[in-house]
Write an enzyme that holds these catalytic residues in place. Structure first.
Site, short mmCIF file in Angstrom:
data_model
loop_
_atom_site.label_atom_id
_atom_site.label_comp_id
_atom_site.label_asym_id
_atom_site.label_seq_id
_atom_site.Cartn_x
_atom_site.Cartn_y
_atom_site.Cartn_z
N LYS A 126 65.19 3.31 21.84
CA LYS A 126 65.00 2.38 20.52
C LYS A 126 66.04 2.51 19.56
O LYS A 126 66.77 3.60 19.47
CB LYS A 126 63.83 2.44 19.88
N HIS A 129 67.57 3.04 13.39
CA HIS A 129 67.52 2.15 12.31
C HIS A 129 67.77 2.95 10.99
O HIS A 129 67.68 4.10 10.72
CB HIS A 129 66.45 1.22 12.37
N HIS A 132 65.36 5.68 10.11
CA HIS A 132 65.60 7.03 10.68
C HIS A 132 66.52 7.71 9.84
O HIS A 132 66.81 9.05 9.76
CB HIS A 132 66.06 6.85 12.36
N1 ARG Z 1 59.21 9.19 16.30
C1 ARG Z 1 58.49 8.94 15.37
C2 ARG Z 1 58.95 7.45 14.81
O1 ARG Z 1 60.28 7.18 14.94
C3 ARG Z 1 58.49 9.72 14.28
C4 ARG Z 1 58.07 11.17 14.53
C5 ARG Z 1 57.53 11.99 13.42
N2 ARG Z 1 57.28 13.28 13.72
C6 ARG Z 1 56.14 13.65 14.50
N3 ARG Z 1 55.85 15.20 14.60
N4 ARG Z 1 55.00 13.11 14.65
O2 ARG Z 1 58.22 6.87 14.14
#
Ligand code: ARG
Length: 577
Positions: A126, A129, A132
């Protein structure tokens, strides 16, 4: 010891109050007529069984005698007001910076407690963006702040590398994947086939069935599926690494969600043993009524695991591995409920470390003026944002260089533009309290006079250029005597010293509240104070050699603190611009 520390020590000796407590209670009065520091005596009323005003009056006399290099100590109502002697304050502040160097603002006796900071955590296949970017920049700065304070920081990237979408990607890749495109721009190609999968699946629901089957095989560790998944992951990571490198961000650990998937059965066993799992509409859940939270789903009705169960497994793993004193998640505010549920399940299961888990949320990113060039749909790729910022900075630098007839090569300009442009983006993310939404505007971001990275960077470069000129003089030495420093006492010099002296507190507060903006604001104010000083008082052209030397030492201290502050924010300083 600086003036504040002397003050804390004296109050501690007179009252027996705890040093940390005193430090917390000390205030900086809003008006100079109320002194440079104030201490409220109300906390002492109970133990001393006296009115705060009477306590303050008595302490004012005692402390006045003890604090010899303070100008005076007064009591007003229940408050003690301390007036410091400017020149000794400025002197001890500069000497403090000189003594501690790059360690200024760090703990003198570091705890080395392990602190886990999880940030960035993008999803494989993905786009990376701007949301992030927020977690990446915020987390990176927090990691540096905690490290500076002496903690043993573990920087984790909890990659989103697991879930049914990988079954879809595998099917899509085999049907429509373009190998050359995948090599050139992996995420773009993966996104293309993922989108195609969804349009095609609407016409042909059979595709969904195939995808589920492929995901099942992936979970079962089948070679073909695993090979493809590994490839998608590696290619995505390679693309993310380019962003990280550009931002100067790094991690100690990349355990993504997939890493924890085989630890879920143990989580299920544990929750079952503790009698916490209940069936609800076919799913296995932990009820959280006593926390006023909706139940946390551990296993879905089809037996597959979800995001929350992987997070629970991850905390258990982290605790076992590092015995963290703190486990910090830098993740957008929309996931607040998710983290409250995860922490509540742990608490209910009797794990005290649940109280040491913190969700550090942040707001949304919006764009004020123009529409940013986007490659697909309305996601804004971080790489595009960075490039646009760097290009615009380049234009400004070229114009400045021409206006000031600076002799900068095209190559040097690109190098400066890269650092300043990226710094400008970083600064924008960190300049306000993190819960506030961010509104991007290039005008503000690149305003050399406003609250911006270019302003701070430029001030630093200006300071460094003064020091370079001085150092080039024959017989120059950076040594400075205490007698020389005691000559500094103007309003401007005092204002600078105050901001330097309170810098360590802002680092501590930034860590306590997970708000790097406190450091960013402090260095911006310091840059302002410095420019005012430089505008009103000569440095290199000071006639009196002793005073000149002292002013150069002040410039040096300012540069040191600006440098440390920028480093903590993740902004790369430039020596010239
Ligand atoms: N990968 C997720 C996202 O991009 C965020 C992960 C956050 N961390 C966690 N331990 N749940 O939305």
């Amino acid at each position: 010891m600086n003036e504040r520390q002397k003050l804390v020590q004296a109050i501690n000796q007179e009252t027996g109050l705890d040093i940390d407590k005193i430090d917390e209670l000390i205030e900086i009065p809003p008006q100079p007529t109320l002194g440079d520091y104030a201490f409220p005596c109300f906390v002492l009323a109970k133990t001393l069984r006296k009115a705060p005003a009477a306590i303050a009056a008595e302490l004012a006399v005692k402390l006045g005698r003890q604090l010899t290099d303070f100008e005076r100590v007064e009591s007003v109502g229940g408050y003690l007001n301390f007036f410091i002697s400017r020149s000794s304050f400025i002197t001890s502040t500069i000497m403090d910076v000189r003594a501690r160097g790059a360690k200024f603002g760090s703990a003198e006796a570091p705890t080395a407690d392990p602190v886990i900071i999880e940030y960035s955590s993008p999803n494989i296949a993905k786009p990376f963006h701007v949301g992030h970017a927020f977690t990446t920049i915020l987390g990176h700065s927090l990691a540096r702040i905690y490290k500076h304070l002496g903690y043993n920081v573990v920087r984790m990237n909890h990659l989103g590398d697991y879930g049914t979408q990988f079954g879809k990607l595998i099917v899509a890749y085999e049907m429509w994947g373009d190998e050359t495109a995948l090599q050139a721009e992996p995420i773009k190609e993966l996104l293309r086939i993922y989108v195609k999968f969804h349009t095609e699946a609407e016409k042909d629901p059979e595709l969904e069935v195939q995808a589920r089957e492929r995901f099942r095989r992936l979970e079962a560790g089948e070679a073909a599926e695993e090979a493809l998944w590994t490839r998608f992951r590696d290619l995505s990571l390679k693309e993310f690494s380019e962003v990280y490198e550009r931002l100067g961000v790094s991690f100690d650990n990349y355990n993504g969600e997939s890493f924890y998937s085989n630890q879920i059965p143990a989580v299920v066993d544990l929750l079952t043993e503790k009698g916490l799992l209940e069936s609800s509409e076919g799913a296995q859940v932990v009820r959280l009524d006593e926390f006023n939270l909706p139940p946390c789903i551990i296993l879905k009705s089809d037996g597959t695991t979800i995001y929350a169960s992987r997070d629970i497994a991850a905390v258990l793993y982290r605790y076992q591995q590092w015995h963290f004193a703190k486990n910090i998640y830098v993740v957008g505010t929309p996931q607040a409920l998710h983290f409250r549920q995860v922490f509540a399940v742990l608490k209910k299961a009797g794990f005290d470390f649940a109280d040491d888990c913190v969700h550090v949320g942040f707001g949304l990113v919006r764009f004020a003026d123009r529409k940013l060039s986007t490659r697909s749909g309305d996601v804004i790729y971080l790489q595009d944002l960075l490039q646009e910022a760097v290009d615009k900075t380049h234009e400004v630098i070229r114009a400045n260089a021409a206006a000031r007839s600076l002799d900068l090569t095209e190559e040097k300009m690109s190098e400066i533009a890269e650092k300043v442009g990226i710094g400008a983006v970083t600064y924008t993310f960190l300049k306000n309290s993190r819960e506030r939404d961010i509104v991007f505007s290039y005008e503000e971001m690149l305003d050399f006079e406003g609250d911006s990275a270019p302003y701070v960077l430029y001030t630093y470069a200006r300071g460094r250029s003064i020091l370079r000129k001085a150092a080039a003089e024959p017989g120059y030495s950076i040594e400075v005597s205490e007698a020389a420093l005691l000559r500094l006492d103007t309003d401007e010099e005092f204002a600078i010293a105050k901001l330097i002296e309170s810098f360590p507190q802002s680092v501590v507060k930034a860590a306590q509240t997970y708000e790097p903006f406190m450091v960013v604001r402090q260095i911006t104010q310091l840059a302002r104070a410095f420019n005012k000083f430089y505008h009103n008082e000569p440095v290199l052209s000071t006639a009196d050699p002793e005073l000149r030397q002292a002013r150069l030492a002040l410039v040096d201290a300012v540069c040191d603190v600006l440098y440390i502050g920028m480093e903590l924010a993740g902004i790369n300083p430039v020596e010239q611009m």
